[in-house]
Write an enzyme that holds these catalytic residues in place. Structure first.
Site, mmCIF file in Angstrom:
data_model
loop_
_atom_site.group_PDB
_atom_site.id
_atom_site.type_symbol
_atom_site.label_atom_id
_atom_site.label_comp_id
_atom_site.label_asym_id
_atom_site.label_seq_id
_atom_site.Cartn_x
_atom_site.Cartn_y
_atom_site.Cartn_z
ATOM 1 N N ALA A 10 0.805 -1.231 0.000
ATOM 2 C CA ALA A 10 0.000 0.000 0.000
ATOM 3 C C ALA A 10 0.834 1.276 0.000
ATOM 4 O O ALA A 10 0.273 2.370 0.044
ATOM 5 C CB ALA A 10 -0.926 0.007 1.217
ATOM 6 N N THR A 11 2.159 1.159 -0.057
ATOM 7 C CA THR A 11 2.997 2.349 0.141
ATOM 8 C C THR A 11 3.227 3.163 -1.129
ATOM 9 O O THR A 11 3.849 4.228 -1.070
ATOM 10 C CB THR A 11 4.362 1.953 0.725
ATOM 11 O OG1 THR A 11 4.990 0.979 -0.121
ATOM 12 C CG2 THR A 11 4.207 1.387 2.127
ATOM 13 N N ARG A 34 6.540 -2.616 3.428
ATOM 14 C CA ARG A 34 7.842 -2.704 4.095
ATOM 15 C C ARG A 34 8.402 -1.342 4.476
ATOM 16 O O ARG A 34 9.360 -1.267 5.241
ATOM 17 C CB ARG A 34 8.833 -3.425 3.182
ATOM 18 C CG ARG A 34 8.527 -4.908 2.988
ATOM 19 C CD ARG A 34 9.527 -5.540 2.039
ATOM 20 N NE ARG A 34 9.446 -4.937 0.714
ATOM 21 C CZ ARG A 34 10.468 -4.861 -0.140
ATOM 22 N NH1 ARG A 34 11.653 -5.315 0.213
ATOM 23 N NH2 ARG A 34 10.303 -4.320 -1.330
ATOM 24 N N SER A 140 -2.306 -8.766 -14.129
ATOM 25 C CA SER A 140 -1.683 -7.935 -15.165
ATOM 26 C C SER A 140 -2.060 -8.473 -16.533
ATOM 27 O O SER A 140 -2.451 -9.639 -16.673
ATOM 28 C CB SER A 140 -0.157 -7.980 -14.999
ATOM 29 O OG SER A 140 0.505 -7.405 -16.097
ATOM 30 N N TYR A 153 8.343 -12.974 -14.953
ATOM 31 C CA TYR A 153 7.262 -12.099 -14.482
ATOM 32 C C TYR A 153 5.930 -12.558 -15.063
ATOM 33 O O TYR A 153 4.932 -12.673 -14.337
ATOM 34 C CB TYR A 153 7.533 -10.646 -14.861
ATOM 35 C CG TYR A 153 6.375 -9.736 -14.514
ATOM 36 C CD1 TYR A 153 6.039 -9.488 -13.185
ATOM 37 C CD2 TYR A 153 5.597 -9.146 -15.511
ATOM 38 C CE1 TYR A 153 4.962 -8.689 -12.861
ATOM 39 C CE2 TYR A 153 4.521 -8.337 -15.189
ATOM 40 C CZ TYR A 153 4.210 -8.113 -13.866
ATOM 41 O OH TYR A 153 3.132 -7.323 -13.550
ATOM 42 N N PRO A 183 -4.424 -4.930 -15.055
ATOM 43 C CA PRO A 183 -4.120 -3.679 -15.749
ATOM 44 C C PRO A 183 -3.113 -3.889 -16.885
ATOM 45 O O PRO A 183 -2.266 -4.783 -16.839
ATOM 46 C CB PRO A 183 -3.511 -2.792 -14.659
ATOM 47 C CG PRO A 183 -3.682 -3.547 -13.364
ATOM 48 C CD PRO A 183 -3.780 -4.989 -13.740
ATOM 49 N N THR A 188 3.511 3.936 -12.742
ATOM 50 C CA THR A 188 3.795 3.890 -11.301
ATOM 51 C C THR A 188 5.300 3.645 -11.137
ATOM 52 O O THR A 188 6.071 3.858 -12.069
ATOM 53 C CB THR A 188 3.008 2.755 -10.617
ATOM 54 O OG1 THR A 188 3.427 1.501 -11.179
ATOM 55 C CG2 THR A 188 1.502 2.928 -10.824
ATOM 56 N N GLU A 189 5.714 3.129 -9.995
ATOM 57 C CA GLU A 189 7.110 2.756 -9.784
ATOM 58 C C GLU A 189 7.464 1.433 -10.463
ATOM 59 O O GLU A 189 8.614 0.982 -10.397
ATOM 60 C CB GLU A 189 7.402 2.627 -8.284
ATOM 61 C CG GLU A 189 7.343 3.923 -7.505
ATOM 62 C CD GLU A 189 7.654 3.723 -6.026
ATOM 63 O OE1 GLU A 189 7.877 2.567 -5.610
ATOM 64 O OE2 GLU A 189 7.682 4.726 -5.291
#
Length: 254
Positions: A10-11, A34, A140, A153, A183, A188-189
């Protein structure tokens, strides 16, 4: 009474956006990750901007013992989780199998598959006892297709798709909902992590077209978790308008 949603990872990105949106829509939240500083900042922001309560849990979802300890530490008034959003996940590296790094493989498998299993096993136990609950796995487009250099992945996200179907079958008789949200390209990151901090290479992923943003996916998740009791969204694919399938983009090269 507000429902309780637990969001892993959630970070940042989709997890953070989903936390903000669910808080605006009458959910109390258990947020995991984390990075304790980010969890604390997000908790403070949500509680300041909404009437929702937030509890944070700092642990590494790849570690079964840590995950069990964290879930078992929940106060009694937080144990009845209504919605589990398995968002924690990542891609690391972009290479052929022959050139792949086994540490990268382990990190993806441990997070995307084993971490999802560890927390789902624990949270689903109380859902089964209550005869209700909703598990949402963030998958994904890579769980629908396989693309060059994405081998491991893609394999992990195919596993997420298969596990989602397995959970749906296992929990059918218990009245639980199980959903997968897939998605396409999301800014994002994700790319920065995949390319191990190489910002220039990460920017190339989203160059020349408009990708999804984290809020777009959060809105899709909100739709999935707010359907009536008799409606389950089994599997949903959300893509940028400029993307068709995993490698086909309408890029503006000028």
């Amino acid at each position: 009474m507000k429902k309780i949603a637990l969001i892993t990872g959630a970070t940042s990105g989709i997890g953070e956006a989903t936390a903000n949106l669910l808080a605006e829509n009458n959910f109390n939240l258990i947020l995991t990750g984390r990075r304790e500083d980010r969890l604390s900042d997000l908790k403070e922001k949500i509680q300041h901007e909404s009437g929702s309560e937030v509890l944070t849990l700092k642990f590494d979802i790849r570690n079964s013992a840590e995950t069990e300890q964290a879930i078992n530490s929940l106060p009694d008034n937080w144990k009845n989780i209504d919605v589990l959003i398995n968002n924690a996940g990542l891609a690391v590296g972009f290479s052929s199998i022959a050139d792949g790094a086994t540490d990268d493989w382990g990190r993806m498998i441990d997070t995307n598959i084993k971490g999802l299993l560890y927390i789902t096993r624990l949270v689903s136990q109380q859902m089964v006892k209550r005869g209700e609950g909703h598990i949402v796995n963030i998958s994904s487009i890579a769980g629908r297709e396989t693309y060059p250099m994405g081998n491991v992945y893609c394999a992990t996200k195919h596993a997420v798709q298969s596990l989602t179907k397995g959970l749906r079958l296992d929990f059918l008789k218990h009245g639980l909902k199980v959903s997968s949200v897939c998605p396409g390209a999301v800014d994002t990151e994700f790319a920065l992590v995949r390319y191990k901090g190489n910002e220039e290479r990460a920017r190339e992923v989203y160059k020349g077209y408009t990708p999804l943003n984290a809020e777009d996916v959060a809105e899709t998740i909100l739709f999935v978790v707010t359907r009536p009791k008799h409606v389950n969204i089994d599997d949903i694919l959300v893509m940028p308008t400029d993307q068709a399938y995993s490698r086909d983009f309408n890029r503006n090269e000028t």
